[in-house]
Design a protein around this motif. Structure first.
Motif, mmCIF file in Angstrom:
data_model
loop_
_atom_site.group_PDB
_atom_site.id
_atom_site.type_symbol
_atom_site.label_atom_id
_atom_site.label_comp_id
_atom_site.label_asym_id
_atom_site.label_seq_id
_atom_site.Cartn_x
_atom_site.Cartn_y
_atom_site.Cartn_z
ATOM 1 N N SER B 206 0.831 -1.211 0.000
ATOM 2 C CA SER B 206 0.000 0.000 0.000
ATOM 3 C C SER B 206 0.860 1.254 0.000
ATOM 4 C CB SER B 206 -1.008 0.042 1.150
ATOM 5 O OG SER B 206 -0.748 -0.848 2.132
ATOM 6 N N VAL B 207 1.999 1.232 0.702
ATOM 7 C CA VAL B 207 2.800 2.450 0.752
ATOM 8 C C VAL B 207 3.432 2.742 -0.606
ATOM 9 C CG1 VAL B 207 4.895 3.460 1.694
ATOM 10 C CG2 VAL B 207 3.260 2.390 3.197
ATOM 11 N N SER B 208 3.983 1.721 -1.258
ATOM 12 C CA SER B 208 4.670 2.028 -2.520
ATOM 13 C C SER B 208 3.676 2.490 -3.580
ATOM 14 C CB SER B 208 5.463 0.813 -2.997
ATOM 15 O OG SER B 208 4.661 -0.331 -2.957
ATOM 16 N N LEU B 209 2.570 1.732 -3.739
ATOM 17 C CA LEU B 209 1.588 2.150 -4.748
ATOM 18 C C LEU B 209 0.913 3.453 -4.334
ATOM 19 C CD1 LEU B 209 -0.093 -1.224 -5.701
ATOM 20 C CD2 LEU B 209 1.552 0.077 -7.005
ATOM 21 N N GLY B 210 0.602 3.560 -3.052
ATOM 22 C CA GLY B 210 -0.135 4.725 -2.560
ATOM 23 C C GLY B 210 0.662 6.009 -2.690
ATOM 24 N N THR B 211 1.962 5.963 -2.393
ATOM 25 C CA THR B 211 2.773 7.178 -2.480
ATOM 26 C C THR B 211 2.859 7.653 -3.925
ATOM 27 O OG1 THR B 211 4.051 6.339 -0.640
ATOM 28 C CG2 THR B 211 4.976 8.180 -1.848
ATOM 29 N N LEU B 212 3.115 6.731 -4.833
ATOM 30 C CA LEU B 212 3.162 7.096 -6.257
ATOM 31 C C LEU B 212 1.864 7.783 -6.674
ATOM 32 C CD1 LEU B 212 4.746 4.219 -8.329
ATOM 33 C CD2 LEU B 212 5.644 6.469 -7.810
ATOM 34 N N ALA B 213 0.729 7.138 -6.310
ATOM 35 C CA ALA B 213 -0.558 7.680 -6.732
ATOM 36 C C ALA B 213 -0.806 9.033 -6.075
ATOM 37 C CB ALA B 213 -1.666 6.711 -6.385
ATOM 38 N N ALA B 214 -0.395 9.186 -4.822
ATOM 39 C CA ALA B 214 -0.621 10.468 -4.144
ATOM 40 C C ALA B 214 0.157 11.568 -4.837
ATOM 41 C CB ALA B 214 -0.211 10.360 -2.678
ATOM 42 N N ILE B 215 1.376 11.259 -5.276
ATOM 43 C CA ILE B 215 2.159 12.262 -6.002
ATOM 44 C C ILE B 215 1.464 12.612 -7.310
ATOM 45 C CG2 ILE B 215 4.338 12.647 -7.208
ATOM 46 C CD1 ILE B 215 5.651 10.978 -4.999
ATOM 47 N N GLY B 216 0.962 11.577 -8.008
ATOM 48 C CA GLY B 216 0.221 11.843 -9.238
ATOM 49 C C GLY B 216 -1.001 12.698 -8.972
ATOM 50 N N ILE B 231 -12.750 6.527 -5.700
ATOM 51 C CA ILE B 231 -12.484 5.082 -5.792
ATOM 52 C C ILE B 231 -11.380 4.682 -4.825
ATOM 53 C CG2 ILE B 231 -11.540 3.288 -7.304
ATOM 54 C CD1 ILE B 231 -13.009 4.570 -9.591
ATOM 55 N N LEU B 232 -10.336 5.502 -4.756
ATOM 56 C CA LEU B 232 -9.200 5.122 -3.920
ATOM 57 C C LEU B 232 -9.535 5.187 -2.429
ATOM 58 C CD1 LEU B 232 -6.174 6.725 -5.757
ATOM 59 C CD2 LEU B 232 -7.147 4.471 -5.993
ATOM 60 N N ILE B 233 -10.461 6.076 -2.062
ATOM 61 C CA ILE B 233 -10.809 6.191 -0.642
ATOM 62 C C ILE B 233 -11.868 5.151 -0.252
ATOM 63 C CG2 ILE B 233 -11.677 7.799 1.131
ATOM 64 C CD1 ILE B 233 -9.085 8.700 0.159
ATOM 65 N N SER B 234 -12.581 4.616 -1.262
ATOM 66 C CA SER B 234 -13.737 3.774 -0.941
ATOM 67 C C SER B 234 -13.432 2.580 -0.027
ATOM 68 C CB SER B 234 -14.424 3.318 -2.222
ATOM 69 O OG SER B 234 -13.536 2.588 -3.012
ATOM 70 N N PRO B 235 -12.247 1.929 -0.079
ATOM 71 C CA PRO B 235 -12.054 0.810 0.848
ATOM 72 C C PRO B 235 -12.206 1.204 2.320
ATOM 73 C CG PRO B 235 -10.362 0.775 -0.818
ATOM 74 C CD PRO B 235 -11.119 2.054 -1.019
ATOM 75 N N MET B 236 -12.020 2.502 2.616
ATOM 76 C CA MET B 236 -12.170 2.941 4.001
ATOM 77 C C MET B 236 -13.640 3.160 4.342
ATOM 78 S SD MET B 236 -10.220 6.135 5.729
ATOM 79 C CE MET B 236 -11.340 7.449 5.395
ATOM 80 N N ALA B 268 -3.730 -4.994 1.903
ATOM 81 C CA ALA B 268 -3.059 -3.883 1.220
ATOM 82 C C ALA B 268 -4.090 -2.895 0.705
ATOM 83 C CB ALA B 268 -2.213 -4.413 0.072
ATOM 84 N N VAL B 269 -5.165 -3.408 0.110
ATOM 85 C CA VAL B 269 -6.148 -2.485 -0.463
ATOM 86 C C VAL B 269 -6.890 -1.744 0.648
ATOM 87 C CG1 VAL B 269 -8.175 -3.961 -0.737
ATOM 88 C CG2 VAL B 269 -7.707 -2.220 -2.398
ATOM 89 N N LEU B 270 -7.061 -2.391 1.804
ATOM 90 C CA LEU B 270 -7.739 -1.701 2.901
ATOM 91 C C LEU B 270 -6.863 -0.601 3.491
ATOM 92 C CD1 LEU B 270 -9.455 -4.657 4.771
ATOM 93 C CD2 LEU B 270 -10.494 -2.969 3.281
ATOM 94 N N GLY B 271 -5.543 -0.748 3.375
ATOM 95 C CA GLY B 271 -4.648 0.260 3.942
ATOM 96 C C GLY B 271 -4.422 1.440 3.021
ATOM 97 N N ILE B 272 -4.764 1.289 1.745
ATOM 98 C CA ILE B 272 -4.447 2.337 0.774
ATOM 99 C C ILE B 272 -5.067 3.701 1.089
ATOM 100 C CG2 ILE B 272 -5.115 2.967 -1.590
ATOM 101 C CD1 ILE B 272 -3.864 0.253 -2.380
ATOM 102 N N PRO B 273 -6.357 3.775 1.477
ATOM 103 C CA PRO B 273 -6.913 5.106 1.755
ATOM 104 C C PRO B 273 -6.091 5.883 2.779
ATOM 105 C CG PRO B 273 -8.644 3.483 1.778
ATOM 106 C CD PRO B 273 -7.364 2.730 1.635
ATOM 107 N N PHE B 274 -5.586 5.185 3.785
ATOM 108 C CA PHE B 274 -4.828 5.883 4.832
ATOM 109 C C PHE B 274 -3.545 6.465 4.273
ATOM 110 C CE2 PHE B 274 -7.487 2.725 6.873
ATOM 111 C CZ PHE B 274 -8.147 3.509 7.800
ATOM 112 N N VAL B 275 -2.887 5.697 3.414
ATOM 113 C CA VAL B 275 -1.662 6.205 2.807
ATOM 114 C C VAL B 275 -1.980 7.412 1.924
ATOM 115 C CG1 VAL B 275 0.264 5.631 1.302
ATOM 116 C CG2 VAL B 275 -0.641 3.920 2.857
ATOM 117 N N ILE B 276 -3.015 7.267 1.092
ATOM 118 C CA ILE B 276 -3.390 8.360 0.187
ATOM 119 C C ILE B 276 -3.691 9.631 0.992
ATOM 120 C CG2 ILE B 276 -5.198 9.138 -1.396
ATOM 121 C CD1 ILE B 276 -3.646 7.230 -2.843
#
Lengths: 566, 396
Positions: B206-216, B231-236, B268-276
């Motif tokens: 989640s951190v590697s994909l999430g950081t890239l996407a957050a920068i984008g 969409i990216l926040i929806s898992p939360m 991993a997908v559940l953690g992504i919103p927090f990283v974003i």
């Protein structure tokens, strides 16, 4: 210093000058970039590159979320209407039922029973008839046992014919004569030569022409042979056919004439034809056969249910999820005593509201205090809010179990203080009270944090101004401070409501039977009753409610304004 | 509120002091009295005792004798408590003595007004302190359940409740047996091991994909930004039970149910919103001219990212990672659905333990988890401050 290289007119490479001059020459033309392309196009290209770069950075994650999260949600939505089990397990029967008018009050015609015989024979060999039975049992109780009995009983119908053919000629119950009668000679040779080491068996092929003479038998035997090869890995040359094939043979012989047949085993077949033509030959109609299996097969009601659920897609699960049922006469409300889900949805909504409201009640003073204290003190007190936020959900739930149970800490203290008699300990767990208290505690930080971030932006000077203009404390609070803190309340409330409406763990542990939520029912259908379609339908309804709230949250607060940890 | 304003404090009339103390004494006496069988007697005795103490302390001894009086009250409380109920009584009595000693002088000398502006009416002062007491009660509500399990985890018995030995502070009532069980019982150790195998890998994804996407996402021109963000926040936002149901259906089709990678991907997908959320929040304050300057000096985008941008947003990335870690480490619904007997995690073990057989080992596990969460909370808080300092948003 008149070096050629520094003279503007003598530089050959692109310089900003060139564009300016080009612009000068064509006064009315477009503004040009340094390389001579129109500035507009150049800017557009840069913008497009920037967009593409941003999208390329987002794409991997987006793809990941779409596959691991959105696709599963889509699958669940699909399952809430999907109903292919009936038509997959009983394809012939559902086709035959098409022409039957379910409102006529008559039983389906003999063809339907015939189709059901073949379908169920195959289904019971595949051992899937019980699954269909339990699926239909959700709609009409008793159908599960009806299908289970049928799985055992269809063989009895076939045995009537098998036994008579066998008595005529032992060969009718042997593998090889059947294979010679039905199979392609080349295939028989290939199958005979086949050994384990050759890989997959040569797939069974019907002998040319046999399907015209014995259509049903050819069909039944082909099904049998393929089943033996694919599912069991057995050679059809060594397996006696099912009695389903003998039943088909009887039907073919009774219907048609095999006098013109002169292929392999022609004598055997003619003898069998003569036997069938004999009035002493015992037959049984499929309808009577099913009656012997179970009286329920002659109930019009049950056939109506089968017909009703024969389409590939159904709204039946959704109807069940809102306490209705699909009947041949349309969708009807279930009887009072079978209603469950509407009440459960109402309870979930009601308890979520109570929890949200208690969170507002408890969170507001804290957020107010934190935002009005000097920041050093506020940071210290903030730890008391953040510690529960960071503590494992299960730790907090077990803590409430420890606190609330009858031998728990709160009851102990009350008894020690003499406020409650030892034999009259309060029941605070395994009911709605326990769920509400524990969940209020668990969700309180989610209320305090957004409230706090809104309240700390309210300028103190407004309050002072109101007071200096003569407002009382209450007026100042109610007319000046409170309206400005409403966005915080809104943000926190929606967040808490969304979170509480789908909670599972805490109600499961401290909720008992009266304090459970709709989520617990979904989990029950997934893991215990295995009614996955209903679970998916309940989940879909819950999802819609949450998404509407999510949308509202996005409109009011904006999803990018969600804050974590202050 | 306003330390600059010095509110003059003065000795209150003895009637007021005695009255307040009598009320407080009566309130305390009510509880002690009901515990002894007669609430009314408790109120009368408590009120009389406290009023008398107030008169003695204020009128006869005065402020000069404050220290001896307060120590005397503590000693008195300790002695009375010890006679009444040994060690626990001693502690309770001491606390009572300390509180009332402080309270007499706080009220009697009018010290309660020191921190308040001078023009407040008595009603406003009363409300001010009532509000503080209410807030204190809510803080108690927030923190007590977490604190209560800590002593209980040292219980020598297999009970979920305080035993008489524990209340007597008898060393025999305490033991480390639940911790021993937690550390040696294979059920628990394998659960811890599974959790530690799953959470870091899920966090890494989640951190590697999430950081890239957050920068984008933080760039100025992103088509469909709102929809992508939703969409990216929806898992939360989607209730866990629904995510778990959907994943169970879908992952069983592709053979991921009951496998290590199934759980890792789900976590991993559940953690992504927090990283974003945390990383985009950090990027809001990021000064874009820094990357431009780096590019200007000839650094390629990768170098710019690792040498300029990454160090500045690192605190946000790490705290996003901690959120993702705790999400996975604390997650139980998805594990219940997708897990198998070999893949039981710590929360699963606690959940089934709570639901079926209550063993106080859960409390030992809970105490350890509380210690971990205190550590996580501290690091996130420090990181947040560091990030704000790096971005020049707050001094110091």
């Amino acid at each position: 210093m008149t070096d050629a290289a520094t003279e503007p007119d003598k530089i050959t490479g692109p310089t900003p000058d060139i564009a300016l001059r080009a612009g000068d020459k064509t006064k009315s033309g477009p503004v040009l970039a340094a390389d001579g392309t129109p500035l507009k196009r150049s800017l557009n290209r840069a913008l497009r590159a920037q967009k593409l770069r941003a999208l390329a950075l987002i794409a991997p994650l987006l793809l990941f979320v779409l596959i691991t999260f959105i696709a599963p949600i889509g699958d669940m939505l699909f399952r809430s209407v999907e109903n292919q089990i009936v038509s997959n397990t009983m394809p012939r029967t559902t086709a035959a039922l098409q022409d039957w008018d379910s409102n006529s009050g008559d039983l389906p015609p003999e063809e339907v029973f015939e189709a059901a015989f073949y379908d169920l024979f195959l289904a019971s060999e595949n051992k899937v008839h019980t699954r269909l039975g339990s699926r239909l049992n959700y709609e009409q109780s008793g159908m599960s046992s009806m299908f289970r009995r049928a799985g055992r009983g269809v063989g009895d119908i076939g045995d009537v014919y098998l036994d008579q053919f066998k008595d005529l000629d032992r060969d009718w119950d042997e593998a090889l004569p059947w294979a010679e009668l039905m199979g392609d000679p080349d295939w028989i040779a290939a199958q005979d030569a086949w050994s384990e080491a050759d890989g997959p068996m040569p797939s069974f092929e019907l002998r040319a022409g046999i399907a015209e003479v014995l259509p049903r038998t050819a069909d039944a035997y082909e099904t049998f042979a393929r089943f033996m090869q694919d599912s069991n890995g057995d050679s059809p040359l060594e397996e006696e056919p099912w009695s389903m094939v003998h039943t088909a043979l009887y039907q073919d012989l009774a219907a048609g004439d095999v006098a013109g047949y002169d292929g392999p085993r022609a004598d055997m077949l003619r003898a069998a034809d003569a036997l069938v033509a004999d009035p002493a030959f015992e037959t049984i109609s499929f309808r009577d056969g099913f009656e012997e299996i179970d009286e329920d097969w002659l109930s019009v009601e049950n056939w109506r249910v089968i017909k009703l659920y024969s389409p590939d897609y159904t709204v039946g699960y959704f109807a069940s999820a809102v306490d209705m049922e699909k009947t041949p006469d349309g969708i009807e409300v279930r009887p009072e005593d079978e209603q469950l889900y509407i009440r459960l949805f109402q309870r979930t909504l009601f308890m979520s509201l109570v929890i949200t409201f208690s969170c507002i009640l408890l969170g507001y003073p804290i957020a107010y205090l934190l935002s009005n204290l000097p920041s050093s003190k506020a940071n210290l007190l903030m730890i008391l809010v953040l510690l529960p936020f960071w503590t494992s959900l299960l730790v907090r739930t077990s803590a409430w179990k420890v606190m609330l149970q009858q031998q728990g800490v709160i009851n102990d203290v009350l008894v020690w203080l003499g406020m409650v008699a030892d034999d009259g300990r309060l029941v605070m767990i395994n009911n709605q009270f326990g769920t509400i208290v524990a969940m209020t505690h668990i969700l309180l930080p989610f209320m305090i944090l957004p409230m706090y971030s809104v309240m700390s932006t309210i300028p103190q000077s407004y309050v002072r101004a109101a007071k200096s203009l003569g407002a009382t404390n209450w007026t100042t609070f109610w007319r000046v401070y409170f309206p400005q803190s409403v966005p915080g309340i809104g943000a926190g409330s929606i967040l808490v409501f969304i979170l509480s409406i789908g909670y599972y763990i805490t109600p499961e542990i401290v909720g008992g039977t009266s304090g459970i939520f709709i989520s617990n029912r979904i989990a029950f259908h997934i893991s215990s009753s295995l009614n996955w379609g209903l679970a998916a339908a309940l989940g879909t309804i819950l999802l819609v409610v949450v998404l509407v709230l999510y949308w509202a949250y996005d409109r009011i607060v904006g999803i990018d304004n969600v804050k974590l940890g202050g | 509120m306003s330390d600059a304003i010095l509110t003059p404090i003065e000795k209150k009339p003895i009637g007021f002091t005695a009255g307040v103390l009598a009320a407080a004494g009566g309130f305390a006496g009510l509880f002690l009295g009901t515990a002894q069988g007669s609430g009314l007697m408790g109120i009368v005795i408590g009120a009389a005792l406290m009023a008398a103490l107030a008169v003695v302390a204020m009128q006869m001894l005065g402020e000069a004798m404050e220290k001896p009086v307060r120590w005397g009250l503590i000693a008195l409380g300790v002695a009375a408590g010890f006679m009444y109920n040994a060690i626990p009584g001693l502690i309770m009595g001491g606390l009572f003595g300390w509180f009332f000693g402080w309270f007499i002088y706080w009220i009697g000398m009018g010290r309660y007004r020191v921190h308040l502006v001078p023009y407040l009416t008595p009603g406003q002062v009363l409300w001010h302190y009532t509000f503080r007491v209410i807030c204190g009660a809510i803080f108690v509500f927030l923190i007590t359940p977490i604190l209560v399990i800590i002593p209980l985890s040292f219980n020598a018995q297999n009970f979920f409740t305080f035993t008489p030995e524990m209340l007597r502070f008898d060393p025999a009532g305490y033991s480390l047996q639940h911790y021993r069980d937690f550390l040696t019982n294979p059920e628990w150790t394998s659960a811890v091991k599974n959790s530690l195998l799953i959470a870091p890998v899920a966090t890494l994804i989640s951190v590697s994909l999430g950081t890239l996407a957050a920068i984008g996402l933080s760039q100025s021109h992103v088509p469909g930004k709102r929809a992508i963000m939703a969409i990216l926040i929806s898992p939360m936002i989607v209730p866990l039970i629904i995510s778990a149901t959907g994943m169970y259906f879908f992952y069983s089709k592709i053979g991921l149910v009951g496998t290590y990678w199934g759980i890792v991907l789900a976590h991993a997908v559940l953690g992504i919103p927090f990283v974003i959320i945390t990383v985009t929040a950090t990027l809001v304050g990021f000064d874009r001219s820094l990357t431009r300057a780096a590019a200007n000096m000839g650094a390629d985008p990768v170098t710019t990212f690792f040498k300029v941008q990454m160090p500045l947003i690192l605190p946000g990335v790490i705290s996003g990672g901690l959120f993702a870690f705790i999400t996975s480490f604390d997650e139980v619904v998805v594990v219940l659905f997708l897990g198998s007997a070999e893949l039981q995690t710590l929360p699963w073990q606690m959940f089934t333990g709570l639901r079926e057989q209550i063993s106080p080992t859960i409390l030992a596990a809970a105490t350890i988890l509380v210690a971990i969460s205190i550590g996580l909370l501290t690091s996130v808080e420090l990181l947040r401050r560091r990030s704000e300092r790096l971005r020049g948003m707050s001094p110091g």
